[in-house]
Scaffold this active site. Structure first.
Site, mmCIF file in Angstrom:
data_model
loop_
_atom_site.group_PDB
_atom_site.id
_atom_site.type_symbol
_atom_site.label_atom_id
_atom_site.label_comp_id
_atom_site.label_asym_id
_atom_site.label_seq_id
_atom_site.Cartn_x
_atom_site.Cartn_y
_atom_site.Cartn_z
ATOM 1 C CD GLN A 178 -1.234 0.211 3.707
ATOM 2 O OE1 GLN A 178 -2.033 -0.703 3.848
ATOM 3 N NE2 GLN A 178 -1.162 1.210 4.549
ATOM 4 C CG HIS A 186 -2.281 -1.832 -3.222
ATOM 5 N ND1 HIS A 186 -2.691 -1.637 -1.913
ATOM 6 C CD2 HIS A 186 -3.101 -1.062 -3.992
ATOM 7 C CE1 HIS A 186 -3.708 -0.787 -1.907
ATOM 8 N NE2 HIS A 186 -3.986 -0.424 -3.140
ATOM 9 C CB CYS A 187 -2.801 -6.725 0.004
ATOM 10 S SG CYS A 187 -1.199 -7.549 0.025
ATOM 11 C CG ASN A 188 -3.135 -3.991 4.569
ATOM 12 O OD1 ASN A 188 -4.012 -4.774 4.228
ATOM 13 N ND2 ASN A 188 -3.411 -2.843 5.160
ATOM 14 N N GLY A 242 1.749 -6.242 0.450
ATOM 15 C CA GLY A 242 2.168 -6.739 -0.860
ATOM 16 C C GLY A 242 2.881 -8.070 -0.771
#
Length: 205
Positions: A81, A152-154, A156
């Protein structure tokens, strides 16, 4: 001879020296607090002065950003992120689309980039494969428009990397080992949680 209780009662707090306390905050700032007693007998911080910064005791928060972007394909990027919220990084990689599979992470530039948000929990029991079709369609859309999509996530590390591995298996027909190897090469911190890993191993597009 005075009893101890009489001595304590007769003791004046005014005879106490003013106290100084050195404080190191989580960000590494060093403060000197001078304490004295207030009117009601309560201890009060009278003065706080900042000391010279520098290394020493206390712990310093890790505020370094993870801006490493893994280019899995020219049109397909994988990151955390931090990278998705960094304008310089988005511009440098010519990002046009963002696939946000984090939970509770806002989108930075909704008026300038095309976003798709799926709030996926990073839990081994989450059925990650159920999201592959929808995510792959969005990635294809970016590709067809000659765009670049950042997934993306938090961190990655688990959710976003699993989505990208799933995309390579679904759209390019790669085996799990090949897809995982290519994504890991692009972003070395890639590590799907144990549940996602098992689901990817047995995934049959």
């Amino acid at each position: 001879m005075h009893s101890l209780s009489q001595e304590i009662q007769g003791f004046s707090k005014n005879r106490l020296k003013k106290q100084c306390t050195r404080v190191t905050t989580v960000t590494g700032r060093k403060l000197l607090e001078r304490r004295s007693d207030g009117a009601a007998g309560e201890e009060q911080v009278e003065q706080v002065e900042e000391l010279e910064g520098g290394s020493g005791c206390g712990f310093v928060e890790d505020e370094s950003l993870d801006l490493q972007v893994g280019a899995v394909r020219p049109f397909l990027l994988l990151a955390s992120q931090d990278a998705a919220h960094d304008i310089d990084t988005l511009q440098r990689y010519k990002v046009s689309h963002v696939l946000n599979v984090a939970y509770g992470v806002s989108n930075l530039l909704p008026d300038q980039l095309v976003y798709k948000t799926l709030q996926i929990l990073d839990l081994p029991e989450t059925d990650i494969t159920s999201y592959f079709g929808e995510c792959s369609c969005f990635i294809d859309q970016a590709r067809e428009q000659d765009g670049v999509v950042l997934v993306h996530c938090n961190a990655g590390v688990s959710r976003a990397s699993s989505i990208v591995i799933g995309y390579l298996m679904l759209r390019e027909g790669l085996s799990f080992d090949d897809a995982y190897g290519q994504v890991k090469l692009a972003r070395p911190s890639t590590r799907p949680n144990p549940g996602f890993y098992r689901q990817l191993q047995t995934y049959k597009p």
